[in-house]
Design an enzyme around this catalytic site. Structure first.
Site, PDB file in Angstrom:
ATOM      1  N   ASN A 156      11.685  10.216  -0.329  1.00 29.26           N
ATOM      2  CA  ASN A 156      12.289   9.071  -1.363  1.00 29.26           C
ATOM      3  C   ASN A 156      12.051   9.815  -2.624  1.00 29.26           C
ATOM      4  OD1 ASN A 156       9.605   7.998  -2.281  1.00 29.26           O
ATOM      5  ND2 ASN A 156       9.467   7.556   0.050  1.00 29.26           N
TER       6      ASN A 156
ATOM      7  N   LYS B 207      14.229  25.509  13.839  1.00 27.30           N
ATOM      8  CA  LYS B 207      15.164  25.025  12.949  1.00 27.30           C
ATOM      9  C   LYS B 207      16.658  24.777  13.587  1.00 27.30           C
ATOM     10  CE  LYS B 207      18.686  26.344   9.375  1.00 27.30           C
ATOM     11  NZ  LYS B 207      19.451  27.446   8.714  1.00 27.30           N
TER      12      LYS B 207
ATOM     13  N   PHE C  57       2.362  -2.610  -4.170  1.00 26.88           N
ATOM     14  CA  PHE C  57       3.571  -2.515  -4.947  1.00 26.88           C
ATOM     15  C   PHE C  57       4.463  -2.970  -4.224  1.00 26.88           C
ATOM     16  CE2 PHE C  57       3.360  -0.084  -9.018  1.00 26.88           C
ATOM     17  CZ  PHE C  57       1.988  -0.037  -9.242  1.00 26.88           C
TER      18      PHE C  57
HETATM   19  N1  CTP Z   1       3.450   0.344   2.460  1.00 19.15           N
HETATM   20  C1  CTP Z   1       2.664   0.951   3.341  1.00 19.15           C
HETATM   21  N2  CTP Z   1       3.010   1.637   4.406  1.00 19.15           N
HETATM   22  C2  CTP Z   1       4.319   1.377   4.749  1.00 19.15           C
HETATM   23  C3  CTP Z   1       5.303   1.037   3.908  1.00 19.15           C
HETATM   24  C4  CTP Z   1       4.794   0.457   2.792  1.00 19.15           C
HETATM   25  O1  CTP Z   1       1.369   0.889   3.072  1.00 19.15           O
HETATM   26  N3  CTP Z   1       4.738   2.085   5.816  1.00 19.15           N
HETATM   27  C5  CTP Z   1       3.122  -0.132   1.141  1.00 19.15           C
HETATM   28  C6  CTP Z   1       3.617   0.585  -0.022  1.00 19.15           C
HETATM   29  O2  CTP Z   1       2.740   1.552  -0.632  1.00 19.15           O
HETATM   30  C7  CTP Z   1       3.503  -0.810  -1.427  1.00 19.15           C
HETATM   31  C8  CTP Z   1       4.090  -1.909  -0.345  1.00 19.15           C
HETATM   32  O3  CTP Z   1       3.650  -1.550   1.054  1.00 19.15           O
HETATM   33  O4  CTP Z   1       2.367  -0.800  -1.831  1.00 19.15           O
HETATM   34  C9  CTP Z   1       5.441  -2.202  -0.468  1.00 19.15           C
HETATM   35  O5  CTP Z   1       6.119  -1.277  -0.119  1.00 19.15           O
HETATM   36  P1  CTP Z   1       7.888  -1.519  -0.148  1.00 19.15           P
HETATM   37  O6  CTP Z   1       8.351  -0.159   0.164  1.00 19.15           O
HETATM   38  O7  CTP Z   1       8.203  -2.297  -1.306  1.00 19.15           O
HETATM   39  O8  CTP Z   1       8.025  -2.460   1.126  1.00 19.15           O
HETATM   40  P2  CTP Z   1       7.864  -2.590   2.480  1.00 19.15           P
HETATM   41  O9  CTP Z   1       6.588  -3.082   3.101  1.00 19.15           O
HETATM   42  O10 CTP Z   1       8.331  -1.105   3.076  1.00 19.15           O
HETATM   43  O11 CTP Z   1       8.935  -3.700   2.922  1.00 19.15           O
HETATM   44  P3  CTP Z   1      10.822  -3.537   2.953  1.00 19.15           P
HETATM   45  O12 CTP Z   1      11.269  -2.166   3.725  1.00 19.15           O
HETATM   46  O13 CTP Z   1      10.996  -4.852   3.681  1.00 19.15           O
HETATM   47  O14 CTP Z   1      10.892  -3.642   1.535  1.00 19.15           O
END
Ligand code: CTP
Length: 402
Positions: free
Chosen positions: A209, A289, A323
């Site tokens: 990402n 690959k 976050f």
């Molecule tokens: N996070 C995590 N592990 C994951 C996904 C997310 O620890 N597998 C943590 C991120 O580091 C961040 C928080 O969860 O602190 C929120 O991440 P975000 O991507 O905003 O949300 P998600 O929990 O993934 O939810 P959604 O996809 O529904 O937005």
């Protein structure tokens, strides 16, 4: 607070130079390592030998008088210093610094240093009140320089008023109490995750990402500068850190990040998950690959574990901060995550707004704690946003402890 600190004392030319001798002596008595740079005019007031004897270090005056051929003195001194004090600071050195002028050893070193700089002005009362001097000091304050205001009283020029260099004891006291306030995370252990994760498809392809790790690294640097011992678990990023208080652990996948965060979770005081973790990864990772074929290629994905949720489930004394990167209804989604993941606070990032989110050098966020107290941090550098976040966390931890 100054014990064992490397203090670079910049002495510019004014009658108050004699007080800088006492300052050098008091700093060394308190256990500081002091090195002195004098301007040419300062050396007309007091002999460099005095400072050399008091600091037990060679005194630097001329940029081109390189004492050690293996080093460039002004860079070496700039990097060596934990704290820089300019005392006395004349209107001239203040003017040069606020305009980026580097034409002697002191002004050149001041531009090269990243240490905290304390400026103790000393000049005639009318000079101190001159709009040029006031403007220059304001500029320096905006850049983060700290001023130790001169006292009022009888000045060597015959006037009575403000402009007298603060007494050495008061200068040291002001620096110590500022350092103490600055070190509000001293003794605290902080675990931070940063950057993206990479989920392998085959040996040369992966899903990732847009996270660059800048926010997480800014948090780590700020926490370390506030005195914390930091463990920084980072996904693959271009960011670097040389801060000795930051122990960086590099990981690639969400699963590696999970392991690293759990391995270090126990005993932490503050845990901040700023990493953008992949929610899905390819179900099968190909050893070789993948060759292109006619038609479509479907990659089956499976869920990764939610690291933050898993930490929220087991947390004891840790202050756990997540976050939320959102593009729609940020506050609503963010607050839901705060409750669902059993967090103490969440930093909500509307990544669709200009100047916020991935990649850039700035951010704007909303900090919400578990009492749903909500604070906006308006657009600022990621470092400044990081400092505000840590200040909120520290305040909330102290409130809870009461
Ligand atoms: N996070 C995590 N592990 C994951 C996904 C997310 O620890 N597998 C943590 C991120 O580091 C961040 C928080 O969860 O602190 C929120 O991440 P975000 O991507 O905003 O949300 P998600 O929990 O993934 O939810 P959604 O996809 O529904 O937005």
């Amino acid at each position: 607070m100054v014990n064992n600190k490397n203090i670079l004392l910049g002495v510019s030319g004014g009658i108050a130079v004699y007080k800088a001798c006492a300052l050098t002596s008091k700093l060394t008595q308190k256990g500081a390592n002091v090195k002195v740079i004098m301007t040419e005019s300062a050396a007309s007031f007091v002999s460099p030998l005095t400072f050399q004897a008091l600091s037990r270090n060679p005194v630097h005056i001329d940029t081109f008088d390189e004492k050690n051929p293996e080093k460039i003195a002004h860079i070496d001194l700039a990097d060596w210093a934990d704290i820089v004090i300019i005392a006395p600071a004349t209107a001239n050195i203040i003017g040069k610094l606020s305009n980026g002028i580097a034409d002697d050893m002191l002004s050149t070193t001041l531009l090269a240093t990243q240490a905290e700089v304390y400026v103790a002005p000393a000049m005639n009362v009318h000079m101190y009140a001159h709009p040029a001097v006031i403007q220059n000091m304001k500029q320096l304050e905006q850049w983060g320089y700290h001023f130790i205001e001169p006292g009022a009283g009888y000045l060597a020029c015959g006037y009575v008023g403000k402009g007298r260099l603060e007494e050495p004891e008061s200068i040291i006291k002001a620096i110590e109490s500022h350092q103490q306030r600055e070190a509000f995370l001293a003794g605290k252990k902080v675990l931070i995750s940063a950057g993206p994760t990479r989920e392998q498809i085959d040996p040369i392809r992966f899903f990732t990402n847009r996270s660059t790790g800048k926010m997480g690294f800014a948090l780590a640097e700020a926490a370390a500068d506030y005195g914390a011992d930091v463990i920084l678990v980072s996904g693959p990023v271009a960011e670097t850190t040389t801060n000795p208080k930051i122990n960086r652990i590099d990981v690639t996948t969400a699963s590696e990040m999970y392991e690293a965060m759990h391995r270090h979770f126990e005993g932490q005081d503050i845990v901040i998950k700023s990493a953008a973790v992949a929610d899905y990864r390819p179900k099968h990772v190909f050893d070789e690959k993948m060759k292109k074929q006619d038609g479509e290629w479907h990659i089956e994905m499976e869920r990764t574990r939610d690291i933050l949720q898993s930490l929220g489930d087991i947390k004891k004394e840790q202050y756990l901060v997540g976050f939320a990167a959102e593009t729609t209804n940020p506050l609503e989604y963010g607050k839901k995550k705060l409750l669902k993941k059993n967090l103490d606070a969440i930093i909500i990032n509307d990544v669709s707004s200009e100047g916020a989110g991935f990649g850039g050098d700035t951010n704007m966020v909303t900090y919400v704690n578990k009492s749903m107290k909500q604070e906006e941090v308006s657009i600022a550098s990621k470092r400044e946003v990081a400092e505000k976040i840590l200040t909120f966390i520290d305040r909330d931890m102290k409130d809870e402890a009461q």
